[in-house]
Design a protein around this motif. Structure first.
Motif, PDB file in Angstrom:
ATOM      1  N   SER A   1      37.124   5.847 -14.319  1.00 50.27           N
ATOM      2  CA  SER A   1      36.508   7.142 -14.654  1.00 50.27           C
ATOM      3  C   SER A   1      36.552   8.089 -13.461  1.00 50.27           C
ATOM      4  N   LEU A   2      37.707   8.188 -12.863  1.00 44.80           N
ATOM      5  CA  LEU A   2      37.840   8.994 -11.653  1.00 44.80           C
ATOM      6  C   LEU A   2      37.617  10.467 -11.934  1.00 44.80           C
ATOM      7  N   LYS A   3      37.023  11.130 -10.955  1.00 45.63           N
ATOM      8  CA  LYS A   3      36.702  12.545 -11.049  1.00 45.63           C
ATOM      9  C   LYS A   3      37.423  13.313  -9.938  1.00 45.63           C
ATOM     10  N   PRO A   4      37.638  14.590 -10.114  1.00 50.55           N
ATOM     11  CA  PRO A   4      38.279  15.374  -9.044  1.00 50.55           C
ATOM     12  C   PRO A   4      37.550  15.256  -7.705  1.00 50.55           C
ATOM     13  N   GLU A   5      36.237  15.108  -7.755  1.00 45.23           N
ATOM     14  CA  GLU A   5      35.470  14.983  -6.507  1.00 45.23           C
ATOM     15  C   GLU A   5      35.673  13.650  -5.806  1.00 45.23           C
ATOM     16  N   ASP A   6      36.380  12.727  -6.432  1.00 50.54           N
ATOM     17  CA  ASP A   6      36.746  11.472  -5.762  1.00 50.54           C
ATOM     18  C   ASP A   6      37.982  11.649  -4.891  1.00 50.54           C
TER      19      ASP A   6
ATOM     20  N   GLY B   1      41.812   0.696   8.631  1.00 47.22           N
ATOM     21  CA  GLY B   1      43.156   0.864   8.133  1.00 47.22           C
ATOM     22  C   GLY B   1      43.652   2.273   8.378  1.00 47.22           C
ATOM     23  N   GLN B   2      44.898   2.525   7.974  1.00 46.80           N
ATOM     24  CA  GLN B   2      45.522   3.817   8.255  1.00 46.80           C
ATOM     25  C   GLN B   2      45.135   4.881   7.239  1.00 46.80           C
ATOM     26  N   GLY B   3      44.550   4.480   6.149  1.00 42.94           N
ATOM     27  CA  GLY B   3      44.126   5.429   5.125  1.00 42.94           C
ATOM     28  C   GLY B   3      45.144   5.552   4.010  1.00 42.94           C
ATOM     29  N   THR B   4      44.650   5.768   2.803  1.00 39.38           N
ATOM     30  CA  THR B   4      45.516   5.977   1.651  1.00 39.38           C
ATOM     31  C   THR B   4      44.945   7.130   0.827  1.00 39.38           C
ATOM     32  N   GLN B   5      45.818   8.028   0.401  1.00 43.05           N
ATOM     33  CA  GLN B   5      45.391   9.219  -0.313  1.00 43.05           C
ATOM     34  C   GLN B   5      45.133   8.918  -1.776  1.00 43.05           C
ATOM     35  N   VAL B   6      43.993   9.362  -2.254  1.00 37.93           N
ATOM     36  CA  VAL B   6      43.669   9.327  -3.679  1.00 37.93           C
ATOM     37  C   VAL B   6      43.453  10.765  -4.132  1.00 37.93           C
ATOM     38  N   THR B   7      44.221  11.190  -5.104  1.00 38.77           N
ATOM     39  CA  THR B   7      44.112  12.534  -5.633  1.00 38.77           C
ATOM     40  C   THR B   7      43.844  12.465  -7.130  1.00 38.77           C
TER      41      THR B   7
END
Length: 121
Positions: free
Chosen positions: A84-89, A112-118
């Protein structure tokens, strides 16, 4: 001495799901806690979820009921199931681990190096 390898980020529509993984490897005697943090543009890094060595979990209020954090202790890997992902995530998600090395009682902090979630339509 320890590497945290993240995977699973990407682009998803609102209401969709993603699963993030974080695998720890290297000089690991024990893992005290692992967690996921996120940082959106212009905002401070915040805790999303954490899991202790006994499996206890903690979630940010904003993700409770939508995200589930689990672990595979044998593989030193944790999974963050995000539903239930939201834009604010939308943010860069970072894996964190507090680890004891062999031969010491000191707890070390790794990222960790980070991973982008859009999340966007």
């Amino acid at each position: 001495q320890v590497q945290l390898v993240e995977s699973g980020g990407g682009l998803v529509q609102p209401g969709g799901s993603l699963r993030l993984s974080c695998a720890a490897s290297g000089n690991i005697f024990s893992i005290v806690t692992m967690g996921w943090y996120r940082q959106a543009p212009g905002k401070q890094r915040e805790l999303v979820a954490s899991i202790t060595s006994d499996g206890s979990t903690n979630y940010a209020d904003s993700v409770k009921g939508r995200f589930t954090y689990s672990r595979d202790s044998a593989e030193n890997t944790t999974y963050l199931q995000m539903n239930s992902l939201k834009p604010e995530d939308t943010a860069v998600y970072y894996c964190n681990a507090l680890i004891r090395h062999w031969g010491t009682n000191t707890v070390y902090d790794y990222w960790g190096q980070g991973t982008q979630v859009t999340v966007s339509s």
